[in-house]
Design a protein around this motif. Structure first.
Motif, short mmCIF file in Angstrom:
data_model
loop_
_atom_site.label_atom_id
_atom_site.label_comp_id
_atom_site.label_asym_id
_atom_site.label_seq_id
_atom_site.Cartn_x
_atom_site.Cartn_y
_atom_site.Cartn_z
N LEU A 1 0.86 -1.18 0.00
CA LEU A 1 0.00 0.00 0.00
C LEU A 1 0.90 1.23 0.00
N PHE A 2 0.51 2.24 -0.74
CA PHE A 2 1.25 3.50 -0.74
C PHE A 2 1.04 4.20 0.59
N ARG A 3 -0.18 4.08 1.13
CA ARG A 3 -0.50 4.60 2.46
C ARG A 3 -1.51 3.67 3.10
N GLU A 4 -1.19 3.22 4.31
CA GLU A 4 -2.08 2.33 5.06
C GLU A 4 -3.40 3.05 5.36
N PRO A 5 -4.45 2.29 5.71
CA PRO A 5 -5.76 2.90 5.99
C PRO A 5 -5.68 3.99 7.05
N PHE A 6 -6.44 5.05 6.84
CA PHE A 6 -6.51 6.19 7.76
C PHE A 6 -7.89 6.81 7.64
N VAL A 7 -8.25 7.64 8.60
CA VAL A 7 -9.55 8.32 8.61
C VAL A 7 -9.33 9.79 8.27
N SER A 8 -10.15 10.29 7.36
CA SER A 8 -10.09 11.69 6.96
C SER A 8 -11.44 12.34 7.23
N GLU A 9 -11.38 13.61 7.56
CA GLU A 9 -12.59 14.42 7.70
C GLU A 9 -12.49 15.57 6.72
N TYR A 10 -13.53 15.75 5.92
CA TYR A 10 -13.55 16.79 4.91
C TYR A 10 -14.76 17.68 5.13
N ALA A 11 -14.52 18.98 5.33
CA ALA A 11 -15.60 19.94 5.54
C ALA A 11 -16.16 20.37 4.18
N ALA A 12 -17.47 20.44 4.12
CA ALA A 12 -18.17 20.96 2.96
C ALA A 12 -19.24 21.91 3.49
N GLY A 13 -18.86 23.16 3.69
CA GLY A 13 -19.76 24.10 4.34
C GLY A 13 -19.93 23.70 5.80
N ALA A 14 -21.17 23.55 6.24
CA ALA A 14 -21.45 23.20 7.63
C ALA A 14 -21.43 21.69 7.86
N ILE A 15 -21.26 20.92 6.81
CA ILE A 15 -21.28 19.46 6.92
C ILE A 15 -19.85 18.93 6.92
N CYS A 16 -19.63 17.91 7.74
CA CYS A 16 -18.32 17.26 7.78
C CYS A 16 -18.49 15.81 7.36
N PHE A 17 -17.75 15.41 6.33
CA PHE A 17 -17.77 14.04 5.85
C PHE A 17 -16.58 13.30 6.42
N ARG A 18 -16.80 12.06 6.85
CA ARG A 18 -15.71 11.22 7.35
C ARG A 18 -15.63 9.99 6.47
N GLN A 19 -14.40 9.64 6.16
CA GLN A 19 -14.21 8.42 5.39
C GLN A 19 -12.91 7.75 5.79
N ARG A 20 -12.92 6.43 5.65
CA ARG A 20 -11.72 5.63 5.87
C ARG A 20 -11.17 5.32 4.49
N GLU A 21 -9.87 5.55 4.31
CA GLU A 21 -9.30 5.41 2.99
C GLU A 21 -7.88 4.85 3.04
N PHE A 22 -7.41 4.39 1.90
CA PHE A 22 -6.03 3.96 1.75
C PHE A 22 -5.62 4.26 0.32
N LEU A 23 -4.31 4.24 0.08
CA LEU A 23 -3.79 4.51 -1.25
C LEU A 23 -2.91 3.37 -1.73
N VAL A 24 -3.01 3.10 -3.03
CA VAL A 24 -2.20 2.06 -3.66
C VAL A 24 -1.85 2.55 -5.06
N GLN A 25 -0.68 2.16 -5.56
CA GLN A 25 -0.32 2.48 -6.93
C GLN A 25 -0.61 1.28 -7.82
N ASP A 26 -1.12 1.56 -9.03
CA ASP A 26 -1.36 0.48 -9.98
C ASP A 26 -0.04 0.11 -10.66
N PRO A 27 -0.02 -0.87 -11.57
CA PRO A 27 1.25 -1.31 -12.16
C PRO A 27 2.03 -0.21 -12.89
N ASP A 28 1.36 0.88 -13.29
CA ASP A 28 2.05 1.97 -13.97
C ASP A 28 2.33 3.15 -13.05
N GLY A 29 1.96 3.02 -11.78
CA GLY A 29 2.25 4.07 -10.81
C GLY A 29 1.13 5.05 -10.54
N TYR A 30 -0.04 4.87 -11.19
CA TYR A 30 -1.16 5.76 -10.89
C TYR A 30 -1.57 5.57 -9.45
#
Length: 145
Positions: A108-137
């Motif tokens: 994994l490019f980055r192990e799972p983590f929790v992010s909070e993203y504000a959109a006006g008065a609303i806060c979205f929470r999501q659990r995410e991770f990052l991986v590179q595909d065979p070409d590096g995307y």
């Protein structure tokens, strides 16, 4: 690569699909399509093997892969491809994808983590991770929490 019996129907329906579908230049469409289908959970909507092209879908996410062919390059392509961007893909659960990647020894490019993203008065929470595909995307898989 997995394909279903309704490939032609899915191909026709895809014409009414998302207004924005990224097309990634890849070194080997077969290798990339296998990575996206067998490890990440996408399915093949349609492909043109003789052109090294594959249209993939997973839930509401779609993307196209095409072998480097000289038609779309604005400059020299050096791996990792896609520097400066990441593609967020919303899924129900990131765990099955992580299990498949780890089983195959894909780091994994980055192990799972929790992010909070504000959109006006609303806060979205999501659990995410990052991986590179065979070409590096860089792919960012996210589940709402």
């Amino acid at each position: 690569m997995k394909s279903g019996p309704n490939d032609e129907i899915l191909a026709l329906k895809s014409l009414d699909g998302p207004a924005l579908v990224p097309e990634l230049s890849v070194r080997d469409a077969s290798v990339s399509a296998t990575f996206y289908t067998e490890l990440l959970g996408f399915h093949v909507v349609y492909e043109r093997k003789n052109e090294g092209f594959v249209y993939l879908s997973m839930g509401k996410a779609s993307l196209m892969l095409e072998e480097v062919n000289g038609h779309w390059e604005t400059g020299e392509l050096n791996p990792p491809f896609g520097r400066g961007m990441n593609l967020q893909i919303k899924v129900e659960s990131i765990e099955p994808i992580i299990r498949r990647l780890k089983r195959e020894g894909i780091p994994l490019f980055r192990e799972p983590f929790v992010s909070e993203y504000a959109a006006g008065a609303i806060c979205f929470r999501q659990r995410e991770f990052l991986v590179q595909d065979p070409d590096g995307y860089l792919l960012r898989f996210a589940e709402s929490i």
